[in-house]
Design a protein around this motif. Structure first.
Motif, mmCIF file in Angstrom:
data_model
loop_
_atom_site.group_PDB
_atom_site.id
_atom_site.type_symbol
_atom_site.label_atom_id
_atom_site.label_comp_id
_atom_site.label_asym_id
_atom_site.label_seq_id
_atom_site.Cartn_x
_atom_site.Cartn_y
_atom_site.Cartn_z
ATOM 1 N N PRO A 51 27.067 -76.410 30.878
ATOM 2 C CA PRO A 51 27.502 -77.581 29.996
ATOM 3 C C PRO A 51 28.643 -78.466 30.884
ATOM 4 N N MET B 64 25.526 -84.371 29.534
ATOM 5 C CA MET B 64 25.713 -83.515 28.370
ATOM 6 C C MET B 64 25.544 -83.964 27.207
ATOM 7 N N HIS C 291 23.382 -78.896 24.594
ATOM 8 C CA HIS C 291 23.968 -78.178 25.583
ATOM 9 C C HIS C 291 25.011 -77.228 25.316
ATOM 10 N N ILE C 292 26.190 -77.712 24.594
ATOM 11 C CA ILE C 292 27.061 -76.907 24.391
ATOM 12 C C ILE C 292 26.790 -75.662 23.453
#
Length: 266
Positions: A188, A197, A201-202
């Motif tokens: 990330p 991002m 993704h986090i």
């Protein structure tokens, strides 16, 4: 019972190891941003479905007698014999032999590619960074990886094939788990740096990191039986040696690390 499950987690990870090997060949791919994700995700998904289906078939074939199945040294043969298909075990184990060869070949290819990059920029001996005059392949790195694999396997045979496989697989799994954890954290951040991002993704990074930490903690607590209880500490000592080597190179030749990073990112 739960302690046995936790101590087996690294070995479960080891069963999936290899799905990410295509990432080491990104530089050789015509369209890595498309092909590499397809290969990595596709291999992981196929392996998960395959393991689930085969596990169900084997438990069903043993009439839910998981105790006998778990203690068997030849589970496929036992399932085939109970089904009256003893001849099928020959085909299964022949396929397993080809699978072992394919796995070894893939591991040597991926490891040799990494050794080539490190040898090319003198992180390791420069011979690892040489390529064959005719075939343009990192032949010395390939020979080194193949020879090392043969020596390790031969040296562990006296312990018994199943024990040797269990010890080597568990120890190797720690390396993969740590790498997977680092990737879940760094990926990330790398996407943020490139402006790609997104929130998912986090989330994926957090979920992946939590799962890998669960495996790491489960491998040391509750403590497994000897000699599996000392394997995490052997790997930790190996990490310390590697970190010291990295720190020395960073202080002595920081441009080498930058070159390796550029080469690996292609």
């Amino acid at each position: 019972k739960y302690g046995a499950i936790f101590s087996a987690l690294p070995f479960v990870i080891f069963s999936f190891v290899g799905f990410e090997s295509s990432a080491t060949l990104a530089k050789e791919s015509a369209n890595p941003r498309r092909n590499i994700p397809l290969a990595v995700i596709g291999c992981g998904a196929f392996a998960g479905i395959f393991f689930t289906v085969i596990a169900y078939i084997m438990v069903f074939g043993m009439a839910n007698d998981t105790a006998t199945l778990g203690s068997s040294s030849a589970p496929f043969g036992d399932v085939a014999a109970r089904a009256g298909l003893g001849w099928a075990s020959v085909i299964v184990y022949l396929a397993a032999m080809f699978s072992v060869f394919a796995c070894a070949l893939a591991s040597i290819t991926a490891a040799a590619r990494l050794l080539y990059s490190m040898g090319k920029y003198r992180f390791l001996h420069r011979s690892m960074g040489l390529v064959h005059d005719r075939y343009r392949t990192p032949h010395r790195a390939v020979l080194f990886c193949g020879g090392l694999l043969a020596i390790v396997c031969s040296g562990m045979l006296p312990a018994g094939m199943l024990t040797a496989f269990g010890l080597a697989g568990t120890l190797a799994s720690f390396g993969f788990v740590v790498v997977y954890l680092m990737l879940c954290i760094v990926a990330p951040m790398d996407l943020h740096k490139s402006g790609e991002m997104k929130l998912r993704h986090i989330g994926l990074g957090l979920v992946g990191s939590a799962l890998m930490m669960f495996v790491i903690v489960g491998s040391v607590y509750p403590a497994p039986e000897y000699p599996y209880n000392i394997l995490p500490y052997i790997f930790f000592a190996y990490l310390i040696v590697g970190a010291a080597w990295f720190a020395r190179l960073k202080a002595k030749s920081p441009e080498t690390l930058a070159s390796i990073q550029h080469d690996m990112e292609g």
